[in-house]
Design a protein around this motif. Structure first.
Motif, PDB file in Angstrom:
ATOM      1  N   TYR A  81       0.874  -1.181   0.000  1.00 11.88           N
ATOM      2  CA  TYR A  81       0.000   0.000   0.000  1.00 11.88           C
ATOM      3  C   TYR A  81       0.905   1.222   0.000  1.00 11.88           C
ATOM      4  O   TYR A  81       1.630   1.466   0.962  1.00 11.88           O
ATOM      5  CB  TYR A  81      -0.906  -0.057   1.246  1.00 11.88           C
ATOM      6  N   ASN A  82       0.877   1.976  -1.099  1.00 11.15           N
ATOM      7  CA  ASN A  82       1.850   3.069  -1.251  1.00 11.15           C
ATOM      8  C   ASN A  82       1.515   4.332  -0.445  1.00 11.15           C
ATOM      9  O   ASN A  82       2.222   5.324  -0.502  1.00 11.15           O
ATOM     10  CB  ASN A  82       2.029   3.425  -2.738  1.00 11.15           C
ATOM     11  N   LYS A  83       0.425   4.296   0.288  1.00 14.66           N
ATOM     12  CA  LYS A  83       0.029   5.388   1.184  1.00 14.66           C
ATOM     13  C   LYS A  83      -0.286   6.693   0.459  1.00 14.66           C
ATOM     14  O   LYS A  83      -0.313   7.765   1.071  1.00 14.66           O
ATOM     15  CB  LYS A  83       1.083   5.619   2.279  1.00 14.66           C
ATOM     16  N   GLN A  84      -0.491   6.631  -0.872  1.00 13.93           N
ATOM     17  CA  GLN A  84      -0.827   7.864  -1.584  1.00 13.93           C
ATOM     18  C   GLN A  84      -2.255   8.306  -1.275  1.00 13.93           C
ATOM     19  O   GLN A  84      -2.534   9.481  -1.210  1.00 13.93           O
ATOM     20  CB  GLN A  84      -0.658   7.658  -3.099  1.00 13.93           C
ATOM     21  N   LYS A  85      -3.151   7.345  -1.104  1.00 14.60           N
ATOM     22  CA  LYS A  85      -4.534   7.701  -0.780  1.00 14.60           C
ATOM     23  C   LYS A  85      -4.805   7.470   0.699  1.00 14.60           C
ATOM     24  O   LYS A  85      -4.443   6.433   1.244  1.00 14.60           O
ATOM     25  CB  LYS A  85      -5.518   6.860  -1.610  1.00 14.60           C
ATOM     26  N   ARG A  86      -5.446   8.451   1.335  1.00 15.28           N
ATOM     27  CA  ARG A  86      -5.898   8.243   2.716  1.00 15.28           C
ATOM     28  C   ARG A  86      -7.315   7.704   2.659  1.00 15.28           C
ATOM     29  O   ARG A  86      -8.219   8.370   2.164  1.00 15.28           O
ATOM     30  CB  ARG A  86      -5.865   9.553   3.494  1.00 15.28           C
ATOM     31  N   PHE A  87      -7.506   6.474   3.137  1.00 11.74           N
ATOM     32  CA  PHE A  87      -8.838   5.877   3.104  1.00 11.74           C
ATOM     33  C   PHE A  87      -9.651   6.368   4.290  1.00 11.74           C
ATOM     34  O   PHE A  87      -9.116   6.595   5.371  1.00 11.74           O
ATOM     35  CB  PHE A  87      -8.727   4.343   3.130  1.00 11.74           C
ATOM     36  N   GLU A 131     -12.062   4.772   6.030  1.00 11.96           N
ATOM     37  CA  GLU A 131     -12.306   3.836   7.129  1.00 11.96           C
ATOM     38  C   GLU A 131     -10.995   3.287   7.709  1.00 11.96           C
ATOM     39  O   GLU A 131      -9.968   3.280   7.037  1.00 11.96           O
ATOM     40  CB  GLU A 131     -13.201   2.672   6.658  1.00 11.96           C
ATOM     41  N   VAL A 132     -11.065   2.865   8.950  1.00  9.13           N
ATOM     42  CA  VAL A 132      -9.912   2.223   9.590  1.00  9.13           C
ATOM     43  C   VAL A 132      -9.866   0.776   9.098  1.00  9.13           C
ATOM     44  O   VAL A 132     -10.869   0.071   9.114  1.00  9.13           O
ATOM     45  CB  VAL A 132     -10.063   2.254  11.129  1.00  9.13           C
ATOM     46  N   THR A 133      -8.690   0.348   8.608  1.00 12.32           N
ATOM     47  CA  THR A 133      -8.560  -0.995   8.042  1.00 12.32           C
ATOM     48  C   THR A 133      -7.329  -1.689   8.618  1.00 12.32           C
ATOM     49  O   THR A 133      -6.611  -1.114   9.438  1.00 12.32           O
ATOM     50  CB  THR A 133      -8.370  -0.931   6.502  1.00 12.32           C
ATOM     51  N   GLU A 134      -7.089  -2.910   8.136  1.00 12.11           N
ATOM     52  CA  GLU A 134      -5.889  -3.666   8.546  1.00 12.11           C
ATOM     53  C   GLU A 134      -4.608  -3.016   8.017  1.00 12.11           C
ATOM     54  O   GLU A 134      -3.506  -3.507   8.276  1.00 12.11           O
ATOM     55  CB  GLU A 134      -5.975  -5.106   8.008  1.00 12.11           C
ATOM     56  N   TRP A 135      -4.742  -1.965   7.245  1.00 13.40           N
ATOM     57  CA  TRP A 135      -3.586  -1.265   6.677  1.00 13.40           C
ATOM     58  C   TRP A 135      -3.263  -0.002   7.461  1.00 13.40           C
ATOM     59  O   TRP A 135      -2.167   0.527   7.343  1.00 13.40           O
ATOM     60  CB  TRP A 135      -3.870  -0.857   5.225  1.00 13.40           C
ATOM     61  N   SER A 136      -4.230   0.491   8.224  1.00 10.60           N
ATOM     62  CA  SER A 136      -4.072   1.783   8.898  1.00 10.60           C
ATOM     63  C   SER A 136      -2.936   1.720   9.918  1.00 10.60           C
ATOM     64  O   SER A 136      -2.776   0.729  10.627  1.00 10.60           O
ATOM     65  CB  SER A 136      -5.364   2.172   9.608  1.00 10.60           C
ATOM     66  N   ASP A 137      -2.146   2.793   9.967  1.00 10.72           N
ATOM     67  CA  ASP A 137      -1.089   2.940  10.985  1.00 10.72           C
ATOM     68  C   ASP A 137      -0.025   1.842  10.957  1.00 10.72           C
ATOM     69  O   ASP A 137       0.627   1.604  11.963  1.00 10.72           O
ATOM     70  CB  ASP A 137      -1.705   2.980  12.411  1.00 10.72           C
ATOM     71  N   LYS A 138       0.114   1.148   9.838  1.00 10.08           N
ATOM     72  CA  LYS A 138       1.184   0.148   9.745  1.00 10.08           C
ATOM     73  C   LYS A 138       2.462   0.855   9.281  1.00 10.08           C
ATOM     74  O   LYS A 138       2.413   1.754   8.436  1.00 10.08           O
ATOM     75  CB  LYS A 138       0.812  -0.962   8.753  1.00 10.08           C
ATOM     76  N   PRO A 139       3.617   0.451   9.837  1.00 10.46           N
ATOM     77  CA  PRO A 139       4.867   1.117   9.454  1.00 10.46           C
ATOM     78  C   PRO A 139       5.221   0.860   7.986  1.00 10.46           C
ATOM     79  O   PRO A 139       4.796  -0.147   7.408  1.00 10.46           O
ATOM     80  CB  PRO A 139       5.911   0.492  10.379  1.00 10.46           C
ATOM     81  N   SER A 140       5.990   1.780   7.408  1.00  9.27           N
ATOM     82  CA  SER A 140       6.428   1.613   6.022  1.00  9.27           C
ATOM     83  C   SER A 140       7.679   0.746   5.952  1.00  9.27           C
ATOM     84  O   SER A 140       8.503   0.744   6.867  1.00  9.27           O
ATOM     85  CB  SER A 140       6.748   2.973   5.391  1.00  9.27           C
TER      86      SER A 140
END
Length: 259
Positions: A219-225, A227-236
């Motif tokens: 997930y390249n973090k270009q879009k801020r989704f 909803e809170v998902t399993e991807w939110s706040d994960k380190p790069s």
């Protein structure tokens, strides 16, 4: 003044391209191999350990310790929560990142072997650099390169020439190609000289079940989704996207022929 060599530990399941990577590391003044750890993959853990010890014997480097890894799928990070803070960097060979895998269309072999552990590593907060088969499939040792190794005086080159036959036959059968992919040596060189590759950053998650078990998604973090998902706040982490293939092959050849 030249900087101190980077201390590295190689986690390995030798394996022919592992053998190439280990020899390459021993011939690379930029790094100091302080140990090998073994894990199942190409072969079971016990045999991986035996192979690792054998390779160090061939290299005349029995001073380097070998630690045998787990015989069961296990996330080591869970045993030592400070691990990710105490280690400077993890350079791993793993993932396919938007190309087909090599155990099935979704998954690359190392990640497929223990997708739960891989997901823990990618989300651990450690400085992780992933070198996937999207990159290593661009780095090919040709039959002509093998002839060059065979005709050189290098001890490592000579040893590898003897065991490369089986690797070439496998690639011919599986991919209908007359060269072999340099997976582990490319990942090793990402640790030796990171500038041979380019990277993108983002969060990586691993699919742990179903038909796409072992799939790696960045997930390249270009879009801020919203909803809170399993991807939110994960380190790069860093994921390799291009490689200077001719430079990698040349470096490998030069160092193995001069051994």
């Amino acid at each position: 003044m030249a900087s101190e060599p980077k201390k590295i530990i190689i986690d390995t399941d030798p394996g022919i391209d592992d053998a190439m990577a280990i020899f390459l590391a021993l011939r690379s003044p930029e790094v100091e191999v302080i140990g090998l750890t073994t894990i199942y993959g190409n072969v079971y853990t016990t045999l991986a350990t035996r192979n690792a010890l054998h390779l160090l014997e061939v290299a005349g480097r029995t001073d380097i310790p070998v630690a045998e890894g787990s015989h069961v799928t296990l996330t080591a990070i869970q045993q030592d929560p400070d691990f990710s803070k105490n280690i400077r960097q993890i350079v791993l060979l793993g993932g396919a990142f938007a190309v087909n895998g090599n155990v099935n269309p979704a998954a690359e072999a190392n990640i497929f072997g223990d997708p739960d552990a891989a997901d823990v590593v990618f989300t651990s907060g450690a400085d992780v650099v992933a070198v996937g088969i999207n990159v290593t499939h661009q780095v090919v040792l040709t039959a002509a390169d093998r002839e060059k190794l065979a005709s050189s005086k290098g001890k490592f080159a000579q040893y590898l020439t003897k065991i490369l036959d089986v690797y070439f036959s496998y690639h011919f059968e599986a991919y209908d190609t007359t060269g072999v992919y340099l997976h582990d040596p490319t990942a090793l060189l990402a640790a030796v000289n990171p500038s041979l590759l380019t990277y993108i950053e983002g969060a990586v998650r691993v699919q742990t079940n179903g038909i796409t078990r072992g799939l790696t998604i960045l997930y390249n973090k270009q879009k801020r989704f919203g909803e809170v998902t399993e991807w939110s706040d994960k380190p790069s982490v860093k994921v390799a996207v291009t490689v200077d293939a001719p430079a990698v092959v040349k470096l490998l050849m030069d160092r193995l022929m001069d051994s």
